[in-house]
Scaffold this active site. Structure first.
Site, short mmCIF file in Angstrom:
data_model
loop_
_atom_site.label_atom_id
_atom_site.label_comp_id
_atom_site.label_asym_id
_atom_site.label_seq_id
_atom_site.Cartn_x
_atom_site.Cartn_y
_atom_site.Cartn_z
N HIS A 1 0.84 -1.20 0.00
CA HIS A 1 0.00 0.00 0.00
C HIS A 1 0.87 1.24 0.00
CE1 HIS A 1 -4.14 -1.63 1.53
NE2 HIS A 1 -3.66 -2.31 0.49
N TYR B 1 -9.48 5.22 7.57
CA TYR B 1 -9.65 5.57 8.98
C TYR B 1 -10.70 6.68 9.04
CZ TYR B 1 -5.23 3.13 9.97
OH TYR B 1 -4.23 2.19 10.10
N TYR C 1 3.75 6.60 10.34
CA TYR C 1 2.90 5.48 9.92
C TYR C 1 3.74 4.39 9.25
CZ TYR C 1 -1.31 3.08 8.28
OH TYR C 1 -2.30 2.15 8.08
N PRO D 1 -4.50 -0.10 18.79
CA PRO D 1 -4.32 -0.59 17.42
C PRO D 1 -4.37 0.50 16.35
CG PRO D 1 -6.50 -1.17 18.23
CD PRO D 1 -5.75 -0.60 19.39
#
Length: 390
Positions: free
Chosen positions: A72, A200, A383, A292
């Protein structure tokens, strides 16, 4: 039994450490209190950082990940009914890999079997002894017989509730913890993902995450109350709630289906310091837990193992600097990941005391984030994962 390193726990961190030590020619044994099927049944993270991918390659178990995993280049933030893409590759030059923790564990188990390396499963009454001296031991019972392992070092990779951290005197350790006032209701289903990358979502009704394990299996979540029970949530109720937290076009496009697995996970931030006690080292969830949000749990465990495998390899080549500085170096990276996971969780979720002002602050920060290249770059760097610096 005599070995160089006794590893407690045969989850992905323990198995990865074993694989890396095997590559370095370091004798070790892995002791696990559960069965192989139980270990594989755990439904966990599915986004791997570059550091984790590199370590899996170094361990010789990365082939199926590269063949079947989903690289990704970015992910989407959703708020105010719109999606905004964070282009990880453009901002950092790096990507992440969507590949489930269960598959990572399976690959490590298969490689261990192929190499003729045994793992002690279903071990009961595991106890750690004398790790503050020069001759640490591990005792346990397996198949009805008592066993004792003498080792140079013991590594606790046995999770938050394991025996390793519990064996350390409380006055030798400092712990830091934040328990969040909500959980994640997660559903695993064999349907095509609603979007090619993760979404998200921050909504008035709460947080939602659209993730996947493959092109035909999804892992979706909605923020829920800690008082909720899985039995209260039918599949239809879950899909309806998820759709209400997404833009209308995504909700209309979503394919639904029966759940394969459904569970509620509480959210916690936790760190134990230090991570070395004489000849006992802690790694992964035995030393730290992250929410998470941002998928840091497995990746932090892998980075611990990467640092520790290098340190132990150097030790057996005559250089003890790595084991002496392991805790400091690991914690430096851990606290940065804890900060990111705490910030991302705080940004995207509805807290009981958020209120109208707090919600406007979240909206303002999200709006600033997607309009500022500097802010997006900072988010993307965290990230995709910070460097390991071994």
């Amino acid at each position: 039994m005599r070995t160089q390193v006794a590893i407690i726990g045969a989850g992905p961190s323990g198995l990865l450490l074993g694989a890396l030590l095997h590559k370095a020619g370091i004798d070790h044994v892995i002791i696990e209190r559960q069965s192989p099927d139980y270990v594989l049944s755990r439904i966990r993270a599915g986004v791997l950082e570059q550091v984790t991918m590199d370590l899996l390659d170094a361990a010789g178990v990365g082939a199926r990940m590269h063949r079947e995993g989903l690289p990704h280049d970015g992910f989407d933030l959703c708020f105010d009914g719109r999606r905004h893409r964070i282009d990880l590759h453009a901002l950092t030059g790096r990507k992440v890999m969507v590949y489930g923790q269960t598959e990572v564990t399976r690959d490590l188990m298969d490689a261990r079997t192929a190499a003729g390396l045994g793992t002690v499963y279903n071990a009961s009454d595991v106890q750690l002894h004398d790790f503050n001296g020069t001759q640490p031991r591990v005792t346990f019972t397996a198949k009805g017989e008592a066993h004792e392992v003498h080792a140079d070092f013991i590594v606790g990779c046995d999770g938050f509730h394991g025996v390793a951290r519990a064996s350390v005197p409380t006055d030798a350790m400092q712990t830091f913890e934040k328990v969040y006032p909500f959980g994640w209701l997660g559903v695993l289903a064999d349907v095509p993902p609603v979007h090619e990358e993760l979404i998200y979502a921050s909504d008035e009704r709460g947080f939602a995450l659209c993730s996947m394990r493959s092109k035909s299996r999804v892992r979706y979540y909605v923020q829920c109350s800690l008082e909720d029970k899985v039995e209260q949530w039918s599949d239809d109720a879950f899909w309806d709630e998820l759709k209400r937290r997404l833009p209308a076009e995504d909700a209309a496009r979503m394919v639904t289906g029966p759940s394969i697995e459904k569970s509620i996970a509480p959210l916690r931030s936790f760190v134990a310091e230090p991570m070395r006690f004489g000849r006992l080292f802690l790694a992964g969830d035995a030393a730290h837990i992250v929410p998470p949000t941002g998928a840091k749990g497995l990746n932090l465990a892998a980075s611990d193992v990467g640092l520790l495998s290098h340190a132990l390899t150097d030790y057996y080549r005559g250089n003890a600097v790595g084991i002496d500085t392991y805790s400091e170096r690991a914690l430096s990276r851990i606290w940065k990941a804890e900060r990111f996971s705490w910030w991302f969780t705080s940004l995207m979720h509805r807290f009981p005391d958020t209120g109208a002002f707090g919600r406007r602050m979240q909206s303002a920060e999200l709006d600033y984030l997607v309009k500022s290249e500097a802010a997006m770059t900072a988010m993307a760097e965290n990230y995709v994962g910070l460097p390991l610096n071994v």
